[in-house]
Design a protein around this motif. Sequence first.
Motif, PDB file in Angstrom:
ATOM      1  N   ASP A 143      25.134 -28.683 -16.715  1.00  0.00           N
ATOM      2  CA  ASP A 143      26.449 -29.279 -16.578  1.00  0.00           C
ATOM      3  C   ASP A 143      26.367 -30.796 -16.677  1.00  0.00           C
ATOM      4  O   ASP A 143      25.352 -31.418 -16.384  1.00  0.00           O
ATOM      5  CB  ASP A 143      27.071 -28.919 -15.220  1.00  0.00           C
ATOM      6  N   PHE A 193      28.739 -34.094 -15.393  1.00  0.00           N
ATOM      7  CA  PHE A 193      29.826 -34.475 -14.503  1.00  0.00           C
ATOM      8  C   PHE A 193      30.223 -35.915 -14.815  1.00  0.00           C
ATOM      9  O   PHE A 193      29.369 -36.794 -14.862  1.00  0.00           O
ATOM     10  CB  PHE A 193      29.384 -34.387 -13.038  1.00  0.00           C
ATOM     11  N   THR A 226      32.574 -38.774 -13.235  1.00  0.00           N
ATOM     12  CA  THR A 226      33.461 -39.196 -12.147  1.00  0.00           C
ATOM     13  C   THR A 226      34.499 -40.153 -12.715  1.00  0.00           C
ATOM     14  O   THR A 226      34.166 -41.083 -13.455  1.00  0.00           O
ATOM     15  CB  THR A 226      32.676 -39.905 -11.033  1.00  0.00           C
ATOM     16  N   VAL A 250      36.718 -35.390 -10.768  1.00  0.00           N
ATOM     17  CA  VAL A 250      35.407 -35.263 -11.400  1.00  0.00           C
ATOM     18  C   VAL A 250      35.548 -34.166 -12.446  1.00  0.00           C
ATOM     19  O   VAL A 250      35.893 -33.025 -12.127  1.00  0.00           O
ATOM     20  CB  VAL A 250      34.301 -34.908 -10.391  1.00  0.00           C
ATOM     21  N   VAL A 278      33.975 -31.640 -15.098  1.00  0.00           N
ATOM     22  CA  VAL A 278      32.727 -30.906 -15.298  1.00  0.00           C
ATOM     23  C   VAL A 278      32.734 -30.333 -16.710  1.00  0.00           C
ATOM     24  O   VAL A 278      33.647 -29.585 -17.084  1.00  0.00           O
ATOM     25  CB  VAL A 278      32.563 -29.773 -14.268  1.00  0.00           C
ATOM     26  N   TYR A 294      28.507 -25.485  -4.840  1.00  0.00           N
ATOM     27  CA  TYR A 294      28.484 -24.775  -6.118  1.00  0.00           C
ATOM     28  C   TYR A 294      28.421 -23.282  -5.855  1.00  0.00           C
ATOM     29  O   TYR A 294      27.503 -22.798  -5.195  1.00  0.00           O
ATOM     30  CB  TYR A 294      27.272 -25.223  -6.942  1.00  0.00           C
TER      31      TYR A 294
END
Length: 356
Positions: free
Chosen positions: A164, A166, A168, A175, A177, A230
């Motif tokens: 993944d 990410f 921000t 955020v 993803v 997660y």
Amino acid sequence: MILYVGSYTEIITGTFGGHGAGIYCYDFDAVDGSLHFRHAHSGTNPSYLCIPSPGYLYTSTEVLETNKPRIQAFKIDPSDFSLQLLNEEEIPGGLPCHINFSKRNNCIMVACYETGNTMIYPVAAGGKLFPLAKVLQHEGSSVNKLRQERAHAHAVVINDDLSDIFVTDLGMDKVMVYHLNTANEKFEINVKQAITFPPGSGPRHMVVHAEAKTAYVINELTATVTMLRYDNGKFDLLHNFGTLPGNYSATPGAAAIRLSSDGKFIYISERGDNTITALRIDADREILEIIGRYKTHGKTPREINFDPTGNWLLAAHQDSDSIAIFKVDKNTGMIELANLVENILSPVCLAWLPVT
């Protein structure tokens, strides 16, 4: 151990920026926590550095979109650790403030604060950058009319264990993803999730603990840390933890967040009162507990980072031209100032040459 320090070399807007020399190179003594200057490589606002291997360093020129920022690839000379420019590519955005490397996908990614977009550049076998392959453009805003009038991508965090990416975004209070697929040499991006934060938070930087399946985000505008879990292929927002004391009167300005190598402690820098806050992670109860707040003995601790041993925590003071070096007690999480190295002009990034 070799430490590279990125700096602001000129004023970007108003009074924001600096007067540094470019990219500094230091020897670090892990016995006594001292720094010894080697040399500096001149450049324009190389504010964030990425060193994915001992052979190559990547940075960008953090300037406004009108001044045409660029991303740069350098070869590191193994004899004296000097930098040789390999090539550079245009960045179709403004104020590139964070850069990272995906080993799985062999690409450099850079987040642009001014324009709210993130660029992806494939990397050649010899370290050079290929032309721009993909642009991720954010659109949105939030409640802080001064700081959140539009999207402001602030960091791109890559976790190859989870496959993944990410990003921000301080401006959108999100955020994002993404999953990146580079099969057949095509850069295909899929949005996996958009994690929404409390209005006005301003998510800035993020650390991921893949083994514990947790993540922690520092929110610049509220100086809070958001804990995420997660589960079933996505992240759930668990809690927000305040880090400021009750008598705090300055404008919050949280900057960096770091996770100890054992995953037990988190450290954040706060520019409003020039401190580092240490927090213990209670994994069973899924909470954070403040165990100490420490003055950094300088002004505007922009970046903090552990040395490769994890025994030292360094803080770069953008506005007082120094780096503070703290000894870390790995058992308690407490830190204690050991050295304050002055006359390092406008330092804003601390990046270590990987130890092989």
